[in-house]
Design an enzyme around this catalytic site. Structure first.
Site: not given
Length: 525
Positions: A19-20, A23, A139
């Protein structure tokens, strides 16, 4: 990929990037000490950040680990370790082989209301555990919901979470988070609470069943404005979840259901029955001082009938039939939005003019107000209440209790939850409150067809400019009537006194307004 196979902190071997985001990058890694797979979140260092901002970013990441480690629950990702990698903090977490809800919903895909309710139950369990530990997530969004094996739902990424007593690590006016899922009070620059996470849960459920975030527009600025002021678009596919999603997406935090109510409603929806939310207490059922603009607020008329003991959703609403005035100020919201695209998220600064108003009726019982008027003595059957934050004092009937504070207002509600008197302030005041009333009414006429004006006029009160507004509107179960007085000199502070009550019992409730008005005193500046 250059980092693949690299050893971090002499222990964690990076094996696959999974994942990217803004942050950082998340890797699947092998813990060579314990011989297990873990997830390692490796922080990015955006080149445009100053050294101080980089320090803040690193501290936020370290805090993410400390905060997440406090929340121990099957629906919250487990944090194992926090390590340094070339001076940058990395968080080592439980590896959950899973698709994110965001990936599942990509390109407008949806899930059934029952599946959304099942996922929602996992999310609310995680949030209840976090809130019990004093942690706000801040979030909550589909991308932070992992859908694991055997139906496990896991809430992850507490990267911008806060706990009581800790700094938010953001500059004044800066909002960190994903704009589509940011609660209205955060857009307006107000302090978030547990209800803010619940709003984000509602937005997540909306996307799950409708295929898009509830207020998404072409730009982040337009999205932020829409969240703050626009009505909620009707749902077409929410089924049994519709009443709950509507309630979670109320503009005002005090109107939203609690986490416990949300969990009960989700369990009901999972069975296919409508997820109606029954308010826990009368004070919670009455949302106070509201001008007839529920449609502008994104809520739906919720007229609580105490004889039935349930709250029934209608086409446009607040709770218990009072049409929310504070949300009717949408025409006066001034957008001063500053968007800074940085690795830590979108920074949104909203300046809102918190215009309010309220009004008395010109009946034969009303006496002329003059500059020399002093507050009347407390009548029999009433008691004097004071609010230091607003700097006001007034008499309210015995048995009426203060409800949740909403911004610059406080509401006192009768035991039925169907009538309430609200005191609010506007600082600084405008030239005359009538201008505020007219702005609100303009929105009302287009969005709330049952609204009917009885009168609106300029006057004076205690020697200062004032306005009176009286109107009626219909709830799902009954008709209501409201009277609103606002007074104050331009550049000073405006004080507002507002009563709404069932129209059928207006003659019984109207004296409450008269006594509150006559005994009202401004105790602070």
């Amino acid at each position: 990929m250059s980092d693949e196979g690299r050893l971090v902190a002499g222990r964690y071997r990076l094996t696959e990037r999974i994942g990217r985001g803004g942050m950082g990058t998340v890797w699947r890694a092998e813990d060579e000490v314990l011989g297990r797979q873990v997830a390692l979140k490796q922080l990015h260092e955006p080149p445009h950040l100053s050294p101080d901002e980089v320090t803040t970013l690193y501290e936020r990441t370290r805090r993410e680990a400390r905060i997440a480690a406090r929340v121990v629950h099957p629906n919250v990702v487990v944090v194992h370790d926090v390590v340094e990698d070339d001076g940058r903090p990395c968080i080592v977490m439980e590896y959950v082989p899973a698709l994110t809800l965001g990936e599942l919903l990509r390109d407008g895909r949806t899930v059934s209301p029952e599946e959304a309710a099942r996922i929602g139950l996992g999310m609310i369990a995680a949030l209840r555990a976090a809130h019990a530990a004093g942690v706000l997530h801040r979030d909550v969004k589909p991308g932070n919901v992992l859908l694991g094996a055997e139906g496990r739902v896991v809430l992850t990424d507490f990267g911008i979470a806060t706990t009581a007593g800790t700094s938010t690590l953001t500059r004044t006016g800066e909002m960190v988070g994903s704009i589509d899922f940011m609660a209205p009070e955060r857009i307006r620059g107000q302090k978030p609470g547990a209800a803010s996470d619940l709003w984000s849960l509602g937005a997540t459920l909306y996307q799950a069943v409708e295929g898009r975030p509830p207020f998404r527009r072409d730009t982040a600025v337009e999205t932020a404005y829409s969240i703050a002021v626009d009505p909620l678009e009707p749902m077409k596919h929410a089924g049994a979840l519709e009443p709950l999603i509507q309630a979670l997406l109320f503009k005002e935090p005090g109107e939203r259901p609690s986490a416990e109510q949300t969990e009960r409603a989700l369990r009901t929806a999972l069975s296919g029955a409508p997820a109606d939310v029954v308010p826990a207490a009368p004070a919670e059922r009455h949302t106070g001082r509201t001008a007839a603009v529920a449609a502008s607020s994104g809520g739906h008329e919720r007229d609580a009938d105490p004889t039935a003991g349930v709250a029934s959703a209608g086409p446009t609403s607040t709770r218990s039939g009072s049409v929310e005035r504070s949300r009717g100020r949408t025409g006066k919201v001034l957008v001063a939005v500053a968007l800074a695209v940085a690795s830590v998220g979108a920074a949104v600064l909203y300046a809102t003019s918190q215009h309010a108003s309220d009004a008395p009726d010109a009946r034969k019982t009303r006496r002329a107000a003059t500059a020399t008027d002093a507050p009347s003595p407390v009548p029999e059957g009433y008691h004097q209440v004071s609010d230091e934050r607003l700097g006001v004092s007034l008499p309210v009937p015995d048995g009426w209790r203060a409800g949740p504070r909403t911004g610059d207002e406080v509401t006192y509600t009768d035991p039925t939850g169907l009538a309430g008197i609200t005191i609010g302030t506007v600082d600084p005041a405008g030239a005359n409150p009538e201008a505020h009333f007219l702005d609100i009414e303009t929105n009302t006429k287009g969005n709330y067809p049952t609204y009917r004006r009885l009168r609106m006029q300029q006057t004076t009160f205690r020697g200062e400019p004032a306005a009176v507004w009286e109107f009626t509107f219909k709830g799902r179960v009954r008709a209501f009537r409201a009277v609103d007085l606002g007074y104050g000199r331009e550049g000073g502070r405006e004080y507002d006194i507002y009563l709404s009550a069932p129209e059928a019992k207006w003659d019984a409730y109207r004296p409450v307004f008269d006594h509150a008005r006559d005994g009202f005193a401004a105790t602070g500046s």
